[in-house]
Write an enzyme that holds these catalytic residues in place. Structure first.
Site, PDB file in Angstrom:
ATOM      1  N   GLU A 275       0.827  -1.211   0.000  1.00 36.39           N
ATOM      2  CA  GLU A 275       0.000   0.000   0.000  1.00 36.39           C
ATOM      3  C   GLU A 275       0.858   1.256   0.000  1.00 36.39           C
ATOM      4  OE1 GLU A 275      -2.303  -0.432   3.567  1.00 36.39           O
ATOM      5  OE2 GLU A 275      -3.559  -2.019   2.766  1.00 36.39           O
ATOM      6  N   PRO A 276       1.714   1.438  -0.992  1.00 35.46           N
ATOM      7  CA  PRO A 276       2.553   2.636  -0.993  1.00 35.46           C
ATOM      8  C   PRO A 276       1.740   3.877  -1.321  1.00 35.46           C
ATOM      9  CG  PRO A 276       2.853   1.451  -3.048  1.00 35.46           C
ATOM     10  CD  PRO A 276       1.922   0.609  -2.192  1.00 35.46           C
ATOM     11  N   GLY A 277       2.017   4.951  -0.628  1.00 28.32           N
ATOM     12  CA  GLY A 277       1.382   6.229  -0.924  1.00 28.32           C
ATOM     13  C   GLY A 277       2.454   7.245  -1.236  1.00 28.32           C
ATOM     14  N   ARG A 278       3.062   7.757  -0.167  1.00 28.80           N
ATOM     15  CA  ARG A 278       4.042   8.832  -0.270  1.00 28.80           C
ATOM     16  C   ARG A 278       5.165   8.535  -1.272  1.00 28.80           C
ATOM     17  NH1 ARG A 278       4.942  12.252   4.086  1.00 28.80           N
ATOM     18  NH2 ARG A 278       3.995  10.666   5.415  1.00 28.80           N
ATOM     19  N   ARG A 314       1.362  20.207   5.975  1.00 30.29           N
ATOM     20  CA  ARG A 314       2.394  19.354   6.576  1.00 30.29           C
ATOM     21  C   ARG A 314       3.366  20.100   7.499  1.00 30.29           C
ATOM     22  NH1 ARG A 314       5.821  16.878   4.313  1.00 30.29           N
ATOM     23  NH2 ARG A 314       5.767  15.034   5.611  1.00 30.29           N
ATOM     24  N   TYR A 318       2.993  18.546  11.103  1.00 33.14           N
ATOM     25  CA  TYR A 318       4.042  17.569  11.452  1.00 33.14           C
ATOM     26  C   TYR A 318       5.415  18.209  11.604  1.00 33.14           C
ATOM     27  CZ  TYR A 318       0.658  14.536   8.931  1.00 33.14           C
ATOM     28  OH  TYR A 318      -0.456  13.903   8.462  1.00 33.14           O
ATOM     29  N   CYS A 344      -4.322  33.317   9.150  1.00 33.24           N
ATOM     30  CA  CYS A 344      -4.240  33.952  10.461  1.00 33.24           C
ATOM     31  C   CYS A 344      -4.069  32.926  11.565  1.00 33.24           C
ATOM     32  CB  CYS A 344      -5.476  34.812  10.686  1.00 33.24           C
ATOM     33  SG  CYS A 344      -5.549  36.113   9.454  1.00 33.24           S
ATOM     34  N   GLU A 345      -2.900  32.349  11.598  1.00 32.20           N
ATOM     35  CA  GLU A 345      -2.484  31.394  12.627  1.00 32.20           C
ATOM     36  C   GLU A 345      -0.974  31.522  12.748  1.00 32.20           C
ATOM     37  OE1 GLU A 345      -4.243  29.183  14.443  1.00 32.20           O
ATOM     38  OE2 GLU A 345      -6.164  29.395  13.408  1.00 32.20           O
ATOM     39  N   TYR A 373       0.108  14.076   0.530  1.00 33.67           N
ATOM     40  CA  TYR A 373      -0.488  14.732   1.694  1.00 33.67           C
ATOM     41  C   TYR A 373      -0.435  16.251   1.538  1.00 33.67           C
ATOM     42  CZ  TYR A 373      -0.028   9.941   3.157  1.00 33.67           C
ATOM     43  OH  TYR A 373      -0.101   8.566   3.184  1.00 33.67           O
TER      44      TYR A 373
HETATM   45  C1  LIG Z   1      -1.651   6.094   4.991  1.00 34.65           C
HETATM   46  C2  LIG Z   1      -1.671   4.642   4.781  1.00 34.65           C
HETATM   47  C3  LIG Z   1      -0.847   4.058   3.807  1.00 34.65           C
HETATM   48  C4  LIG Z   1       0.144   4.827   2.986  1.00 34.65           C
HETATM   49  O1  LIG Z   1       1.173   5.354   3.740  1.00 34.65           O
HETATM   50  P1  LIG Z   1       2.420   6.032   3.004  1.00 34.65           P
HETATM   51  O2  LIG Z   1       3.293   6.429   4.119  1.00 34.65           O
HETATM   52  O3  LIG Z   1       1.896   7.201   2.254  1.00 34.65           O
HETATM   53  O4  LIG Z   1       3.026   5.007   2.121  1.00 34.65           O
HETATM   54  C5  LIG Z   1      -0.965   2.704   3.600  1.00 34.65           C
HETATM   55  N1  LIG Z   1      -1.829   1.937   4.314  1.00 34.65           N
HETATM   56  C6  LIG Z   1      -2.625   2.477   5.274  1.00 34.65           C
HETATM   57  C7  LIG Z   1      -3.553   1.608   6.008  1.00 34.65           C
HETATM   58  C8  LIG Z   1      -2.572   3.836   5.530  1.00 34.65           C
HETATM   59  O5  LIG Z   1      -3.353   4.357   6.480  1.00 34.65           O
END
Ligand SMILES: *Cc1c(COP(=O)(O)O)cnc(C)c1O
Length: 415
Positions: A275-278, A314, A318, A344-345, A373
Site C-alpha cells: 500500500e505505498p502512498g508517499r 504538513r 508535522y 491567520c495562525e 499529503y
Molecule cells: C496512509 C496509509 C498508507 C500509505 O502510507 P504512506 O506512508 O503514504 O506510504 C498505507 N496503508 C494504510 C492503512 C494507511 O493508512
C-alpha cells in the site's frame, strides 16, 4: 528520482518551465509530473518482481486522491487502498478497478461497508472486534461473505513522527497482535465473513529498515500459523509507509525495501499486497507559490508567500520540512528567513530559519516534494480557495483541477 530540474537556470517539470504554468494558471498551483509518477510505480513493481508469488500494488489514495493521479495509476494496473466511502467513489470515478481495492480505517460505517461490498471490493482490513461483527451483519444482509483481513498491530516503534506512527500498542490502529488468533477463530463461525488475508501498516515516512523487519517477521509468522489452523488466507498485506527524502533523510531504496520484505515473507506463499502512498507521489509533485511581501522586524526577516497552511498543512501539522527552490535560479548571499503564509495562525509557517537569497516581490518558488499529503489535506480555512492542479507530460500540460472560485466556497450553503 524525479523530473523537476533546472535548464538554463529555469526550473522545469519535465519539458515545461514552471514559470509558464504559474503565468497561465496563477499561484498557488500543484504541479505533478506524469513521468515521475509512472516511473515510481514501475520501480516499485520491478523491485517486487523478484517475489516467487504474485504481488499487487494498492496505491494509498489518501496520499493524493486527485482523479488524474488515480487514473494514471489505474492505467498502470494499480489497485487502491481506500479509507472511506468518498475514496471508493473517487476510485470508481477515475476508472479504477474496485476488485483490486482494499478498505482500511478504524471507523468504517455500515453504509460504507455495504457500498464497498456491493462494488466488489477485494477485502476489508478490519481494525476491531466490533467492526468484525458489523461487517458480518452487512455480509449476511447482502447474502454475501465479506472478504476480510484483520489489521494487526505488531507493537513496533516505526521511529517516525508520533502523528504518523501507527504500529505501537498505544495506537488506535489495528487489533492487538495477541488477540488475532482468537478473532479469526470467532470469525470462522460468522456466516457473513470470509477470512482471505492478514494486514499490518506500522506508520508513514519510515526511513529505517529495522522496524519494518521486526513487524514483518511477526506478521509473516502469524500468517503461517493461521494457515496451519485452516484459515484459507491468500493475501498478506504489509501496508505502506516507505519514506522519501524531503531534506537529508536516507530511506531504504525500493530495491532495499523489497529485499527486506521478501526475506521476511518468502516462506509464506502469500500473494503480497503493498500500500505505498508517499513513495509514489511525494516527489512527483511541487507546489508553486509567489512571494507577496518581505517584512523585516527587529528580530526576524519574514517572507510572506501566497501558499498557506490550508494549501499545504504538513509543516504546521508535522513540523515537516519542504525544500524551497526558486523557479528562476538566483545569485546572492543567503540570509536566514521565516517563510510564512497568509493564514491567520501563528503555525502558518512554511519554513523556519531557512537560508534563502532574499527574494523580490512577485518571485516564484517551488515547494518541493509536495505531491503527497498536500492537496488531499487542503482545506478552505480562512475561506481560501483551494489551489489549482496541473499534470505535466513531456512538453504537454493540462489543468486537472481548476482553482476554486468564490461560489465553490459556499456550495451547498443557505444563508
Ligand atoms: C496512509 C496509509 C498508507 C500509505 O502510507 P504512506 O506512508 O503514504 O506510504 C498505507 N496503508 C494504510 C492503512 C494507511 O493508512
Amino acid at each position: 528520482m524525479n523530473h523537476f530540474n533546472y535548464r538554463r537556470g529555469a526550473l522545469h517539470a519535465e519539458d515545461v518551465p514552471l514559470a509558464a504554468i504559474a503565468d497561465a494558471v496563477g499561484t498557488p498551483t500543484y504541479v505533478y509530473s506524469a513521468a515521475t509518477l509512472t516511473r515510481h510505480f514501475q520501480v516499485v513493481t520491478e523491485a517486487f518482481s523478484a517475489y516467487s508469488r504474485p504481488h499487487l500494488i494498492c496505491y494509498s489514495v489518501k496520499a493524493n486522491s486527485t482523479l488524474a493521479v488515480l487514473r494514471l495509476f489505474a492505467e498502470q494496473g494499480s489497485g487502491f487502498d481506500i479509507v472511506s466511502g468518498g475514496e471508493l467513489a473517487r476510485v470508481r470515478q477515475a476508472g479504477g478497478d474496485v476488485a483490486k481495492a482494499v478498505f482500511a480505517g478504524v471507523g468504517k460505517t455500515p453504509e460504507e461497508m455495504e457500498q464497498a461490498l456491493d462494488a466488489g471490493i477485494l477485502m476489508f482490513n478490519v481494525e476491531s472486534a466490533e467492526e468484525l461483527e458489523v461487517l458480518d451483519a452487512v455480509g449476511r444482509r447482502l447474502k454475501r461473505r465479506a472478504p476480510f483481513a484483520l489489521r494487526v498491530n505488531p507493537d513496533v516503534d516505526a521511529r517516525t513522527h508520533r502523528y504518523i506512527a501507527t504500529g505501537l500498542k498505544t495506537s488506535k490502529f489495528g487489533v492487538p497482535f495477541e488477540e488475532a488468533v482468537a478473532l479469526y477463530a470467532r470469525a470462522r463461525k460468522m456466516k457473513g465473513l470470509k477470512a482471505v488475508g492478514l494486514d499490518c501498516h506500522i506508520g508513514s515516512q519510515l526511513t529505517q529498515a529495522s522496524p519494518m523487519r521486526a513487524a514483518l517477521s511477526k506478521v509473516a509468522g502469524l500468517y503461517s500459523e493461521l494457515r496451519e489452523q485452516g484459515h484459507p488466507l491468500e493475501y498478506l498485506d504489509i501496508g505502506g509507509g516507505l519514506g522519501i527524502t524531503y531534506a537529508d533523510e536516507t530511506p531504504p531504496s525500493p530495491q532495499e525495501y523489497a529485499s527486506t520484505v521478501l526475506k521476511a515473507v518468502e516462506g509464506t506463499g502469500a500473494t503480497l499486497i503493498l500500500e505505498p502512498g508517499r513513495v509514489l507521489v511525494g516527489n512527483a509533485g511541487v507546489l508553486l507559490t509567489r512571494v507577496l511581501y518581505r517584512k523585516q522586524t527587529p528580530t526576524k526577516q519574514f517572507v510572506v508567500v501566497d501558499v498557506g497552511m490550508n494549501d499545504l498543512i504538513r509543516p504546521a501539522l508535522y513540523e515537516a520540512h519542504h525544500a524551497l527552490q526558486p523557479v528562476v535560479k538566483r545569485r546572492g548571499k543567503a540570509v536566514e528567513v521565516d517563510v510564512v503564509g497568509p493564514v491567520c495562525e501563528s503555525s502558518d509557517v512554511l519554513a523556519r530559519a531557512r537560508p534563502l537569497v532574499l527574494p523580490g516581490q512577485g518571485e516564484l518558488y517551488a515547494v518541493m516534494s509536495a505531491g503527497a499529503y498536500g492537496m488531499s489535506m487542503a482545506s478552505n480555512y480562512n475561506s481560501r480557495a483551494r489551489p489549482a492542479e496541473v499534470m505535466v507530460n513531456g512538453e504537454a500540460w493540462r489543468v486537472v483541477r481548476e482553482r476554486e472560485k468564490p461560489e465553490d466556497l459556499w456550495r451547498g450553503e443557505r444563508a
